[in-house]
Design a protein around this motif. Structure first.
Motif, PDB file in Angstrom:
ATOM      1  N   UNK A   1      60.258  29.719   7.017  1.00 58.83           N
ATOM      2  CA  UNK A   1      61.459  28.889   7.062  1.00 58.83           C
ATOM      3  C   UNK A   1      62.408  29.386   8.142  1.00 58.83           C
ATOM      4  N   UNK A   2      63.396  28.564   8.449  1.00 57.01           N
ATOM      5  CA  UNK A   2      64.426  28.944   9.410  1.00 57.01           C
ATOM      6  C   UNK A   2      65.274  30.062   8.806  1.00 57.01           C
ATOM      7  N   UNK A   3      65.328  31.250   9.438  1.00 56.99           N
ATOM      8  CA  UNK A   3      66.055  32.368   8.831  1.00 56.99           C
ATOM      9  C   UNK A   3      67.565  32.175   8.806  1.00 56.99           C
ATOM     10  N   UNK A   4      68.093  31.358   9.686  1.00 56.35           N
ATOM     11  CA  UNK A   4      69.541  31.113   9.714  1.00 56.35           C
ATOM     12  C   UNK A   4      69.794  29.616   9.846  1.00 56.35           C
ATOM     13  N   UNK A   5      69.529  28.849   8.800  1.00 61.12           N
ATOM     14  CA  UNK A   5      69.736  27.396   8.890  1.00 61.12           C
ATOM     15  C   UNK A   5      71.206  27.073   9.144  1.00 61.12           C
ATOM     16  N   UNK A   6      71.415  26.103  10.003  1.00 53.89           N
ATOM     17  CA  UNK A   6      72.768  25.727  10.367  1.00 53.89           C
ATOM     18  C   UNK A   6      73.277  26.444  11.603  1.00 53.89           C
ATOM     19  N   UNK A   7      72.678  27.600  11.924  1.00 53.77           N
ATOM     20  CA  UNK A   7      73.074  28.353  13.113  1.00 53.77           C
ATOM     21  C   UNK A   7      72.000  28.327  14.190  1.00 53.77           C
ATOM     22  N   UNK A   8      70.761  28.354  13.763  1.00 50.04           N
ATOM     23  CA  UNK A   8      69.645  28.418  14.704  1.00 50.04           C
ATOM     24  C   UNK A   8      68.932  27.078  14.783  1.00 50.04           C
ATOM     25  N   UNK A   9      68.682  26.637  15.994  1.00 51.05           N
ATOM     26  CA  UNK A   9      67.869  25.450  16.228  1.00 51.05           C
ATOM     27  C   UNK A   9      66.511  25.921  16.729  1.00 51.05           C
ATOM     28  N   UNK A  10      65.478  25.721  15.927  1.00 53.20           N
ATOM     29  CA  UNK A  10      64.149  26.159  16.320  1.00 53.20           C
ATOM     30  C   UNK A  10      63.526  25.183  17.312  1.00 53.20           C
ATOM     31  N   UNK A  11      62.673  25.731  18.183  1.00 49.55           N
ATOM     32  CA  UNK A  11      61.882  24.916  19.104  1.00 49.55           C
ATOM     33  C   UNK A  11      60.466  24.906  18.558  1.00 49.55           C
ATOM     34  N   UNK A  12      60.163  23.910  17.743  1.00 49.52           N
ATOM     35  CA  UNK A  12      58.890  23.918  17.040  1.00 49.52           C
ATOM     36  C   UNK A  12      58.866  25.098  16.083  1.00 49.52           C
ATOM     37  N   UNK A  13      57.824  25.933  16.145  1.00 55.31           N
ATOM     38  CA  UNK A  13      57.774  27.108  15.263  1.00 55.31           C
ATOM     39  C   UNK A  13      58.508  28.319  15.825  1.00 55.31           C
ATOM     40  N   UNK A  14      59.111  28.183  16.991  1.00 58.56           N
ATOM     41  CA  UNK A  14      59.688  29.341  17.681  1.00 58.56           C
ATOM     42  C   UNK A  14      61.188  29.437  17.422  1.00 58.56           C
ATOM     43  N   UNK A  15      61.659  30.684  17.257  1.00 57.73           N
ATOM     44  CA  UNK A  15      63.035  30.919  16.831  1.00 57.73           C
ATOM     45  C   UNK A  15      63.950  31.393  17.952  1.00 57.73           C
ATOM     46  N   UNK A  16      63.408  31.727  19.102  1.00 57.14           N
ATOM     47  CA  UNK A  16      64.238  32.030  20.261  1.00 57.14           C
ATOM     48  C   UNK A  16      63.438  31.707  21.519  1.00 57.14           C
ATOM     49  N   UNK A  17      64.006  32.031  22.668  1.00 57.40           N
ATOM     50  CA  UNK A  17      63.369  31.657  23.938  1.00 57.40           C
ATOM     51  C   UNK A  17      62.257  32.613  24.347  1.00 57.40           C
ATOM     52  N   UNK A  18      61.881  33.527  23.477  1.00 60.01           N
ATOM     53  CA  UNK A  18      60.843  34.492  23.824  1.00 60.01           C
ATOM     54  C   UNK A  18      59.515  33.859  24.174  1.00 60.01           C
ATOM     55  N   UNK A  19      59.229  32.686  23.617  1.00 60.23           N
ATOM     56  CA  UNK A  19      57.949  32.034  23.922  1.00 60.23           C
ATOM     57  C   UNK A  19      57.861  31.669  25.401  1.00 60.23           C
ATOM     58  N   UNK A  20      59.004  31.297  26.009  1.00 55.28           N
ATOM     59  CA  UNK A  20      59.000  30.938  27.429  1.00 55.28           C
ATOM     60  C   UNK A  20      58.746  32.164  28.300  1.00 55.28           C
ATOM     61  N   UNK A  21      59.378  33.287  27.952  1.00 52.29           N
ATOM     62  CA  UNK A  21      59.182  34.501  28.747  1.00 52.29           C
ATOM     63  C   UNK A  21      57.768  35.047  28.583  1.00 52.29           C
ATOM     64  N   UNK A  22      57.229  34.972  27.376  1.00 52.12           N
ATOM     65  CA  UNK A  22      55.849  35.418  27.175  1.00 52.12           C
ATOM     66  C   UNK A  22      54.886  34.573  28.001  1.00 52.12           C
ATOM     67  N   UNK A  23      55.122  33.271  28.055  1.00 51.05           N
ATOM     68  CA  UNK A  23      54.251  32.389  28.839  1.00 51.05           C
ATOM     69  C   UNK A  23      54.321  32.730  30.323  1.00 51.05           C
ATOM     70  N   UNK A  24      55.524  32.991  30.827  1.00 51.48           N
ATOM     71  CA  UNK A  24      55.667  33.335  32.245  1.00 51.48           C
ATOM     72  C   UNK A  24      54.984  34.663  32.559  1.00 51.48           C
ATOM     73  N   UNK A  25      55.099  35.633  31.665  1.00 49.13           N
ATOM     74  CA  UNK A  25      54.437  36.914  31.897  1.00 49.13           C
ATOM     75  C   UNK A  25      52.915  36.757  31.886  1.00 49.13           C
TER      76      UNK A  25
END
Length: 319
Positions: free
Chosen positions: A100-124
């Motif tokens: 589940x969303x760990x901070x509902x109302x504060x965090x907007x998930x991008x699909x199953x991802x909770x921060x922008x780390x997925x973009x940086x991992x993809x670039x690396x």
């Protein structure tokens, strides 16, 4: 057309240092003009412009960091950045064990991802694959995009969209890794891939040491109170000092340059107050700065270092 073409190529050769142009410029210019004339071209191609700029900057960097050290440290930085980005992705951006969303109302998930780390991992991963397949120009371009994204993501995503960014401390570390990786040419070897896996495991252990997996981890948690990396860095600096005393300068300088991302990020983040207690910065920074100064002076030809012992010398000293 020939004079105009020659002028265009001479402008491109300004990427190279003056000493290189004096020694090789005319011969290189003649080759470029012959190829362009054979292809009936009136302008340099994009590929030529990119290659000349890339190689010219490398020639300038040779006077700051010798190529052998730069390429070895680039390999370490690439593996470090890719491995740590993967660890951040698994433990904080994705966290598949938390549904589940760990901070509902504060965090907007991008699909199953909770921060922008997925973009940086993809670039690396793209940069790593580019290095392993011999397409390092793509890898360098990817790392430049990564550094740009790291600079804007904390401000661009959070306010208007509510998407959480990777914390600034970790972003600065990834940016420093990208910078060191970009100045050299990583080794095209399975050892580079293996080192990436090793760094990913180290990052995973660091995250795992701060949680029991029942709560979501923010990416900054890897820094707070994490002294493992600090002690490891101190040990590596002692190893570098020992190698230097034994006159093995190349591996010593490689260790020094490879430690720049962590020590630089730790110093910057401590000054900005982004991280908690992670060990004294001064103890790590002072020997690193001295090592970098020696490396720069040696690369510029202003400091002659004692040559490393040869096998024959070692046998004589042993007997």
């Amino acid at each position: 057309m020939t004079s105009a073409m020659e002028h265009r190529y001479r402008r491109l050769l300004a990427w190279y240092p003056r000493s290189w142009r004096a020694a090789h410029g005319e011969a290189f210019l003649g080759t470029l003009l012959d190829v362009a004339d054979g292809q009936s071209r009136a302008h340099p191609t994009f590929k030529e412009r990119w290659a000349i700029a890339e190689h010219g900057l490398e020639a300038r960097l040779d006077r700051v960091v010798v190529p052998e050290v730069r390429n070895a440290a680039s390999t370490v930085a690439l593996a470090m950045g890719a491995g740590l980005a993967l660890a951040e992705f698994v433990f904080t951006s994705w966290s598949p064990w938390i549904r589940s969303n760990p901070t509902p109302g504060l965090m907007v998930q991008v699909g199953p991802f909770r921060d922008t780390g997925f973009a940086f991992a993809a670039l690396w991963i793209i940069a790593l694959l580019a290095a392993l397949t011999g397409r390092w120009a793509i890898g360098r371009a990817t790392l430049f995009i990564l550094m740009l994204l790291a600079g804007v993501s904390p401000y661009f995503f959070a306010s208007p969209s509510g998407v959480w960014s990777v914390d600034r401390a970790t972003l600065f570390l990834l940016s420093m890794c990208a910078a060191v990786a970009a100045i050299g040419r990583p080794h095209r070897s399975h050892h580079t891939a293996a080192a990436t896996v090793g760094w990913a495991l180290l990052g995973a252990l660091s995250y795992a040491s701060t949680s029991d997996f029942t709560e979501w981890l923010y990416s900054r948690s890897i820094w707070n109170g994490n002294l493992y990396a600090w002690y490891a860095t101190g040990v590596l600096e002692l190893v570098a000092i020992g190698l230097a005393l034994a006159r093995y300068w190349r591996p010593a300088f490689t260790i020094v340059l490879s430690l720049v991302p962590y020590v630089g990020a730790l110093s910057f983040n401590r000054l900005r107050g982004y991280v908690g207690d992670s060990g004294s910065v001064t103890i790590l920074a002072v020997p690193l700065i001295i090592g970098l100064l020696l490396l720069a002076l040696h690369s510029a030809g202003r400091l002659e270092l004692p040559r490393p012992p040869t096998k024959r010398t070692a046998k004589r000293s042993g007997s």
